[in-house]
Design a protein around this motif. Structure first.
Motif, PDB file in Angstrom:
ATOM      1  N   ALA A 197     -13.928  15.155   0.359  1.00 19.97           N
ATOM      2  CA  ALA A 197     -12.612  15.794   0.292  1.00 19.97           C
ATOM      3  C   ALA A 197     -12.682  17.007  -0.639  1.00 19.97           C
ATOM      4  O   ALA A 197     -13.297  16.940  -1.706  1.00 19.97           O
ATOM      5  CB  ALA A 197     -11.571  14.799  -0.208  1.00 19.97           C
ATOM      6  N   ASP A 198     -12.033  18.076  -0.229  1.00 19.08           N
ATOM      7  CA  ASP A 198     -12.140  19.327  -0.997  1.00 19.08           C
ATOM      8  C   ASP A 198     -11.602  19.183  -2.423  1.00 19.08           C
ATOM      9  O   ASP A 198     -12.240  19.611  -3.380  1.00 19.08           O
ATOM     10  CB  ASP A 198     -11.387  20.443  -0.263  1.00 19.08           C
ATOM     11  N   TRP A 199     -10.395  18.565  -2.550  1.00 23.74           N
ATOM     12  CA  TRP A 199      -9.785  18.516  -3.897  1.00 23.74           C
ATOM     13  C   TRP A 199     -10.609  17.683  -4.868  1.00 23.74           C
ATOM     14  O   TRP A 199     -10.572  17.903  -6.076  1.00 23.74           O
ATOM     15  CB  TRP A 199      -8.347  17.983  -3.839  1.00 23.74           C
ATOM     16  N   GLY A 213      -0.887  16.175   4.603  1.00 28.32           N
ATOM     17  CA  GLY A 213      -1.823  15.662   3.596  1.00 28.32           C
ATOM     18  C   GLY A 213      -1.418  16.128   2.199  1.00 28.32           C
ATOM     19  O   GLY A 213      -1.014  17.278   2.007  1.00 28.32           O
ATOM     20  N   THR A 214      -1.504  15.225   1.227  1.00 29.02           N
ATOM     21  CA  THR A 214      -1.038  15.523  -0.132  1.00 29.02           C
ATOM     22  C   THR A 214      -2.193  15.516  -1.137  1.00 29.02           C
ATOM     23  O   THR A 214      -3.240  14.915  -0.897  1.00 29.02           O
ATOM     24  CB  THR A 214      -0.007  14.471  -0.585  1.00 29.02           C
ATOM     25  N   LEU A 215      -1.916  16.143  -2.270  1.00 29.15           N
ATOM     26  CA  LEU A 215      -2.902  16.140  -3.364  1.00 29.15           C
ATOM     27  C   LEU A 215      -3.188  14.716  -3.830  1.00 29.15           C
ATOM     28  O   LEU A 215      -4.338  14.307  -3.950  1.00 29.15           O
ATOM     29  CB  LEU A 215      -2.318  16.893  -4.563  1.00 29.15           C
ATOM     30  N   LYS A 252       0.861  -1.189   0.000  1.00 33.20           N
ATOM     31  CA  LYS A 252       0.000   0.000   0.000  1.00 33.20           C
ATOM     32  C   LYS A 252       0.891   1.229   0.000  1.00 33.20           C
ATOM     33  O   LYS A 252       1.876   1.308   0.746  1.00 33.20           O
ATOM     34  CB  LYS A 252      -0.864  -0.053   1.271  1.00 33.20           C
ATOM     35  N   VAL A 253       0.511   2.195  -0.814  1.00 31.01           N
ATOM     36  CA  VAL A 253       1.238   3.473  -0.868  1.00 31.01           C
ATOM     37  C   VAL A 253       0.886   4.285   0.363  1.00 31.01           C
ATOM     38  O   VAL A 253      -0.278   4.330   0.768  1.00 31.01           O
ATOM     39  CB  VAL A 253       0.789   4.271  -2.110  1.00 31.01           C
ATOM     40  N   MET A 254       1.889   4.946   0.931  1.00 33.30           N
ATOM     41  CA  MET A 254       1.593   5.949   1.958  1.00 33.30           C
ATOM     42  C   MET A 254       2.192   7.281   1.532  1.00 33.30           C
ATOM     43  O   MET A 254       3.353   7.356   1.144  1.00 33.30           O
ATOM     44  CB  MET A 254       2.144   5.561   3.326  1.00 33.30           C
ATOM     45  N   GLN A 303      -2.448  10.727   6.459  1.00 32.76           N
ATOM     46  CA  GLN A 303      -3.540  11.333   7.240  1.00 32.76           C
ATOM     47  C   GLN A 303      -4.834  10.526   7.171  1.00 32.76           C
ATOM     48  O   GLN A 303      -5.652  10.587   8.089  1.00 32.76           O
ATOM     49  CB  GLN A 303      -3.793  12.773   6.779  1.00 32.76           C
ATOM     50  N   SER A 304      -5.010   9.772   6.106  1.00 27.41           N
ATOM     51  CA  SER A 304      -6.158   8.860   6.037  1.00 27.41           C
ATOM     52  C   SER A 304      -5.714   7.420   6.242  1.00 27.41           C
ATOM     53  O   SER A 304      -6.391   6.650   6.912  1.00 27.41           O
ATOM     54  CB  SER A 304      -6.865   8.981   4.680  1.00 27.41           C
ATOM     55  N   LEU A 305      -4.554   7.082   5.660  1.00 22.95           N
ATOM     56  CA  LEU A 305      -4.087   5.699   5.778  1.00 22.95           C
ATOM     57  C   LEU A 305      -3.703   5.378   7.227  1.00 22.95           C
ATOM     58  O   LEU A 305      -3.969   4.260   7.701  1.00 22.95           O
ATOM     59  CB  LEU A 305      -2.894   5.464   4.836  1.00 22.95           C
ATOM     60  N   GLY A 306      -3.116   6.340   7.932  1.00 18.55           N
ATOM     61  CA  GLY A 306      -2.709   6.103   9.329  1.00 18.55           C
ATOM     62  C   GLY A 306      -3.874   5.595  10.179  1.00 18.55           C
ATOM     63  O   GLY A 306      -3.790   4.492  10.765  1.00 18.55           O
TER      64      GLY A 306
HETATM   65  C1  LIG Z   1      -8.646  15.183  11.234  1.00 18.37           C
HETATM   66  C2  LIG Z   1      -8.649  15.214   9.734  1.00 18.37           C
HETATM   67  C3  LIG Z   1      -9.459  16.109   9.096  1.00 18.37           C
HETATM   68  C4  LIG Z   1      -9.493  16.164   7.701  1.00 18.37           C
HETATM   69  N1  LIG Z   1     -10.293  17.081   7.089  1.00 18.37           N
HETATM   70  C5  LIG Z   1     -10.275  17.183   5.748  1.00 18.37           C
HETATM   71  C6  LIG Z   1     -11.054  18.170   5.092  1.00 18.37           C
HETATM   72  O1  LIG Z   1     -11.744  18.997   5.696  1.00 18.37           O
HETATM   73  N2  LIG Z   1     -11.006  18.203   3.732  1.00 18.37           N
HETATM   74  C7  LIG Z   1     -10.248  17.332   3.014  1.00 18.37           C
HETATM   75  O2  LIG Z   1     -10.253  17.422   1.793  1.00 18.37           O
HETATM   76  N3  LIG Z   1      -9.488  16.412   3.607  1.00 18.37           N
HETATM   77  C8  LIG Z   1      -9.476  16.313   4.952  1.00 18.37           C
HETATM   78  N4  LIG Z   1      -8.693  15.364   5.543  1.00 18.37           N
HETATM   79  C9  LIG Z   1      -7.891  14.448   4.689  1.00 18.37           C
HETATM   80  C10 LIG Z   1      -6.469  14.981   4.448  1.00 18.37           C
HETATM   81  O3  LIG Z   1      -6.555  16.261   3.952  1.00 18.37           O
HETATM   82  C11 LIG Z   1      -5.614  14.187   3.407  1.00 18.37           C
HETATM   83  O4  LIG Z   1      -5.722  14.747   2.134  1.00 18.37           O
HETATM   84  C12 LIG Z   1      -6.009  12.819   3.221  1.00 18.37           C
HETATM   85  O5  LIG Z   1      -5.934  12.240   4.505  1.00 18.37           O
HETATM   86  C13 LIG Z   1      -5.152  11.960   2.268  1.00 18.37           C
HETATM   87  O6  LIG Z   1      -3.902  12.474   1.975  1.00 18.37           O
HETATM   88  P1  LIG Z   1      -2.558  11.785   2.473  1.00 18.37           P
HETATM   89  O7  LIG Z   1      -1.470  12.378   1.661  1.00 18.37           O
HETATM   90  O8  LIG Z   1      -2.455  11.871   3.942  1.00 18.37           O
HETATM   91  O9  LIG Z   1      -2.764  10.272   1.990  1.00 18.37           O
HETATM   92  P2  LIG Z   1      -2.531   8.902   2.773  1.00 18.37           P
HETATM   93  O10 LIG Z   1      -3.316   8.888   4.029  1.00 18.37           O
HETATM   94  O11 LIG Z   1      -1.087   8.601   2.862  1.00 18.37           O
HETATM   95  O12 LIG Z   1      -3.190   7.890   1.715  1.00 18.37           O
HETATM   96  C14 LIG Z   1      -4.576   7.861   1.497  1.00 18.37           C
HETATM   97  C15 LIG Z   1      -4.893   6.775   0.462  1.00 18.37           C
HETATM   98  O13 LIG Z   1      -4.382   7.151  -0.809  1.00 18.37           O
HETATM   99  C16 LIG Z   1      -3.398   6.215  -1.280  1.00 18.37           C
HETATM  100  N5  LIG Z   1      -2.345   7.043  -1.885  1.00 18.37           N
HETATM  101  C17 LIG Z   1      -1.696   8.083  -1.322  1.00 18.37           C
HETATM  102  N6  LIG Z   1      -0.926   8.704  -2.240  1.00 18.37           N
HETATM  103  C18 LIG Z   1      -1.095   8.030  -3.403  1.00 18.37           C
HETATM  104  C19 LIG Z   1      -0.561   8.177  -4.704  1.00 18.37           C
HETATM  105  N7  LIG Z   1       0.263   9.194  -5.040  1.00 18.37           N
HETATM  106  N8  LIG Z   1      -0.936   7.305  -5.666  1.00 18.37           N
HETATM  107  C20 LIG Z   1      -1.785   6.287  -5.371  1.00 18.37           C
HETATM  108  N9  LIG Z   1      -2.330   6.097  -4.154  1.00 18.37           N
HETATM  109  C21 LIG Z   1      -1.983   6.953  -3.180  1.00 18.37           C
HETATM  110  C22 LIG Z   1      -2.973   5.428  -0.051  1.00 18.37           C
HETATM  111  O14 LIG Z   1      -2.544   4.121  -0.388  1.00 18.37           O
HETATM  112  C23 LIG Z   1      -4.250   5.419   0.770  1.00 18.37           C
HETATM  113  O15 LIG Z   1      -5.115   4.424   0.283  1.00 18.37           O
HETATM  114  C24 LIG Z   1      -8.661  15.280   6.932  1.00 18.37           C
HETATM  115  C25 LIG Z   1      -7.828  14.361   7.591  1.00 18.37           C
HETATM  116  C26 LIG Z   1      -7.823  14.314   8.974  1.00 18.37           C
HETATM  117  C27 LIG Z   1      -6.908  13.333   9.654  1.00 18.37           C
END
Ligand SMILES: Cc1cc2nc3c(=O)[nH]c(=O)nc-3n(C[C@H](O)[C@H](O)[C@H](O)COP(=O)(O)OP(=O)(O)OC[C@H]3O[C@@H](n4cnc5c(N)ncnc54)[C@H](O)[C@@H]3O)c2cc1C
Length: 276
Positions: free
Chosen positions: A122-124, A109-111, A28-30, A34-37
């Motif tokens: 999710a906003d994006w 958190g990433t795009l 699994k990609v991380m 922020q969501s995967l954790g």
């Molecule tokens: C308390 C809290 C509040 C939040 N509120 C909002 C909000 O108001 N609006 C909003 O839009 N978001 C919100 N989020 C989500 C946050 O903004 C992140 O964008 C989101 O958690 C995922 O981004 P990440 O980079 O952390 O991905 P990760 O948690 O690392 O991954 C998420 C998923 O995507 C996959 N993945 C990650 N990167 C890639 C890639 N490049 N290619 C393929 N697969 C991939 C992973 O395998 C996993 O399944 C919130 C999160 C938290 C914890």
């Protein structure tokens, strides 16, 4: 709870990451985690291996190429909020980034993570669909680009294939005459939205992209936006907006609860007012 045991790899280049993903269907990609954790901690995800992609410089590049901005998948919400990357949207993306969750989440958190996770609220997901963005996907077998409207196929569902990574997001330049509005409604600041509407509307070309998000499904892109304005998109769109047509459209999209439709129509009306 704590995660089930997993192997951890943090490759420094894209090919190494793709090879790891290609060799192990349970990897699994991380990205920001922020969501995967939380999913790991709750054991909703139990991968054999985590491939952390945050050390891959190529995924942090941001450049304007012709008429579009290409943002690497590991660009964070904070990178956009702070203006560390170029902008082709007249500040629209910066404003959105600043209102995602709170700063600690935006720092990590990433795009690419946000889009791949495909949370309907999710906003994006809504915003980049309205901006007509495309995602670049790569695996060991090749590269493809997919319009965001086709990438998100349902709630928490994308068209990513096993072994495939989102490498970049391509955002078209916003026309100088296009107006932008984005509204989300949350019960508490920093929470996920329960109503969202993103509007990119251009009265000079009588065109609009209107996206309704925070549904229990992929965002709805209004197919015939002129219908919302009595058949014509012009400079008076704020006043010609017809709430009854909007309500019918949401009903057709499967929202049976009248109170929910009312929230979404109100959010749409406010997004149009903001654009105007
Ligand atoms: C308390 C809290 C509040 C939040 N509120 C909002 C909000 O108001 N609006 C909003 O839009 N978001 C919100 N989020 C989500 C946050 O903004 C992140 O964008 C989101 O958690 C995922 O981004 P990440 O980079 O952390 O991905 P990760 O948690 O690392 O991954 C998420 C998923 O995507 C996959 N993945 C990650 N990167 C890639 C890639 N490049 N290619 C393929 N697969 C991939 C992973 O395998 C996993 O399944 C919130 C999160 C938290 C914890």
């Amino acid at each position: 709870m704590k995660p089930a045991p997993f192997d951890y790899a943090r490759p420094r280049d894209l090919d190494a990451a793709l090879t790891l993903l290609g060799n192990n269907a349970s990897a699994k990609v991380m990205a920001g985690g922020q969501s995967l954790g939380p999913m790991l901690n709750l054991r909703l995800a139990q991968p054999e291996q985590i491939v952390d992609i945050t050390a891959i410089d190529e995924l942090k590049l941001a450049e304007i190429s012709g008429d579009e901005l290409v943002l690497g998948a590991c660009i964070t919400h904070a990178d956009i909020e702070d203006g560390r990357v170029p902008d082709v949207t007249g500040g629209a993306m910066r404003g959105v980034a600043a209102n995602i969750a709170y700063r600690a989440v935006r720092n990590r958190g990433t795009l690419g993570g946000s889009l791949s996770h495909a949370d309907p609220a999710a906003d994006w997901v809504s915003v980049l669909t309205a901006l007509d963005a495309r995602v670049a996907l790569r695996s060991t077998s090749g590269v493809r680009q997919v319009a965001l409207g086709d990438f998100i196929v349902g709630a928490l569902q994308s068209c990513l294939k096993s072994g495939e990574l989102v490498t970049a997001v391509h955002v078209p330049k916003r026309a100088a005459t296009a107006q932008w509005g984005y509204i989300k409604t949350c019960r508490k600041t920093g929470e996920f939205a329960h109503g969202q509407c993103a509007v990119l509307i251009d009265p000079t070309t009588a065109s609009a992209r209107i996206v309704i998000g925070a549904l229990d499904a992929a965002p709805v892109v209004v197919a015939e936006p002129a219908e919302l304005f009595g058949g014509r998109i012009d400079a008076n769109y704020k006043t010609t907006f017809d709430v009854r047509v909007a309500d019918r459209l949401l009903g057709d999209a499967g929202i049976v609860d009248a109170a929910q439709r009312h929230i979404h129509v109100t959010v749409m009306q406010r997004a149009l007012r903001e654009a105007a």
